[in-house]
Structure formats: C-alpha cells, structure tokens
Design an enzyme around this catalytic site. Structure first.
Site, PDB file in Angstrom:
ATOM      1  N   GLU A  63     -14.050  -0.533 -76.833  1.00  0.00           N
ATOM      2  CA  GLU A  63     -13.094  -0.916 -75.380  1.00  0.00           C
ATOM      3  C   GLU A  63     -12.434  -0.085 -74.880  1.00  0.00           C
ATOM      4  OE1 GLU A  63     -15.214  -3.968 -78.251  1.00  0.00           O
ATOM      5  OE2 GLU A  63     -14.292  -2.041 -78.916  1.00  0.00           O
ATOM      6  N   GLU A 108     -19.255  -6.554 -83.187  1.00  0.00           N
ATOM      7  CA  GLU A 108     -18.225  -7.920 -83.780  1.00  0.00           C
ATOM      8  C   GLU A 108     -19.593  -9.144 -84.725  1.00  0.00           C
ATOM      9  OE1 GLU A 108     -14.234  -7.633 -81.375  1.00  0.00           O
ATOM     10  OE2 GLU A 108     -16.682  -7.809 -80.226  1.00  0.00           O
ATOM     11  N   ALA A 151     -20.742  -6.713 -75.296  1.00  0.00           N
ATOM     12  CA  ALA A 151     -20.947  -7.333 -74.364  1.00  0.00           C
ATOM     13  C   ALA A 151     -21.270  -7.146 -72.379  1.00  0.00           C
ATOM     14  CB  ALA A 151     -19.530  -8.437 -73.917  1.00  0.00           C
TER      15      ALA A 151
END
Length: 255
Positions: free
Chosen positions: A133, A113, A64
């Site tokens: 992350e 993912e 992201a």
C-alpha cells in the site's frame, strides 16, 4: 465482469473470486457478494467447512481494484470503502465453521488481508504475500495492521508494510502463516476441508470460538456466545422459558 461465486456440495462451500483480468482484485460488488455468501453459508446447516479460492493461476488476489477506490473522496473512503471492507472481512473471519484459503499465486494488500480471515492457508510454491500500500500512497485498510499481527510477528509485518518486502511460500510456512505448500493448493484445500467435514461440527465450532476468544477475534461476542450456549442447554433455561410462558414463578432445578 468481476464476480464472487458460491458453490456448495457435499458439505463443503467454495467461495471463488472471479476477476482474472485484474488478477482477482476486489471491487465494491465483489465485497458485497462476499457478505451475501457468508450469510448463505451460515444459514445452510449442511455446510461443514468453506474453501476460499480464486480464478486463474496468475494470482490469488492482488488487493483492492485501484479504479474502484482511487476517486472516492477521503471521508467516503474511510467511512464506506475501509469500514465496509472491515465489516465483510470480519464476517468471513467469524464464520462458525472452519475455513481454508487456497493461494495459487500472489496475495497482496487486500488479498492478503482476505486470506488472513481464514483458519488455514495452503500456498503454491510460487505464491507470495505482501502489503504494497505505501507504494501507492495509502496504508493497509482491511486489517493488515491488526488481524495480520495475530498471525505474523510484528517485525515481519513491518518488513512488508514499511519496507515493501514480499514473503515467499517457504517463509510463510516457517512463520506459521501458511499450513503447507502444495503444487495444487485448491485440491489440497478441498482435501483438508473434506477431512474437517468428518469431525463433530459442534466441537469444531466451539473450539474455533474458544481460540478466537483467546486471541481477541471478536472476544466479547465469543465469550458471551460460549456462556449462552452452555446455559442454553441447561434445565434452568427450559424452566425459565416455561415459567415465563405460563406466567408463574420459576423453580430452577440447578441442572
């Protein structure tokens, strides 16, 4: 400008991430476009398989876009960004037709993912996967600790999520996460998809539903869909519908 393209030809749908300046990192618009493309694919009866690819050769998807979520308030981050991403990724994972991901480069965080939603993955020799992350103060949010655990052993997911280890293509194949390694993963993914397109679409669809029910991917819906499909093909269903329309008591033949 970031985008996700959809191209359908010869029964094969290609979903292509296009944000090479940011190594195909996902932003809000790209997530929404993925959802739209899933709906288009499901509505197009000519599609027999889908291939997930990305632009350029630097990365499949590095997750992201931090600029897209970095300033989102915590509650909105949980309610919107994380839950919306889950909803869209679930939609891709639960497409009724087979899907193949072509990883020509790193698939990190949300990119991993996303790749995990596909049925088959083909990796380039230099491609790697990771869950980085913790290095930016967050945790996997789009099923990195859930769906990924159905594809990799728990200790391996911990290696990535807790210790930041990256897995290379050879290890991914040895663990079963990737089907194979190819110098041109996109070309190989399309070759696999074209082979899938020659099989019975209904048999492939039902087999995918059965496997998903077994591993817990939308189990409740899969079990009921299988049951509904079986009963829906019966003479009893036809008689029940006819009796309702004719406002009479049904006489079920039991066939």
């Amino acid at each position: 400008m970031s985008e996700v393209h959809l191209h359908i030809e010869g029964g094969i749908a290609e979903i292509r991430l296009d944000n090479p300046a940011k190594m195909n990192a996902l932003d809000v618009g790209m997530i929404r476009r993925l959802a739209e493309h899933c709906a288009s694919i499901e509505a197009d009866g000519s599609v027999r398989a889908a291939v997930l690819t990305s632009e350029g050769d630097r990365a499949f998807c590095t997750g992201a876009d931090i600029k897209a979520w970095g300033e989102i308030p915590p509650l909105d981050f949980a309610r919107g960004w994380v839950r919306e991403g889950h909803r869209v990724f679930d939609r891709l994972a639960r497409l009724s037709l087979p899907t193949v991901a072509a990883l020509q480069g790193p698939a990190f965080g949300g990119g991993l993912e996303l790749a995990s939603t596909c049925d088959i993955r083909v990796m380039a020799p230099g491609a790697k996967i990771a869950l980085p992350e913790a290095g930016v103060g967050i945790v996997p949010g789009w099923s990195g600790t859930q769906r990924l655990l159905r594809l990799l052993p728990e200790p391996v997911v911990k290696e990535m999520a807790l210790f930041g280890r990256r897995l290379d293509a050879e290890r991914c194949v040895s663990l079963g996460f990737a089907a194979e390694i190819a110098d041109d993963p996109r070309a190989r993914a399309f070759e696999i998809a074209r082979g899938l397109a020659t099989l019975s679409p209904r048999a492939v669809e039902v087999a995918k539903w059965m496997i998903h029910a077994a591993v817990g991917e939308d189990r409740d819906a899969m079990i009921e869909a299988l049951g509904a499909g079986m009963v829906g093909a019966s003479d009893d269903r036809a008689e029940g519908v006819a009796a309702f329309r004719e406002k009479r008591k049904p006489v079920f033949p039991g066939t």
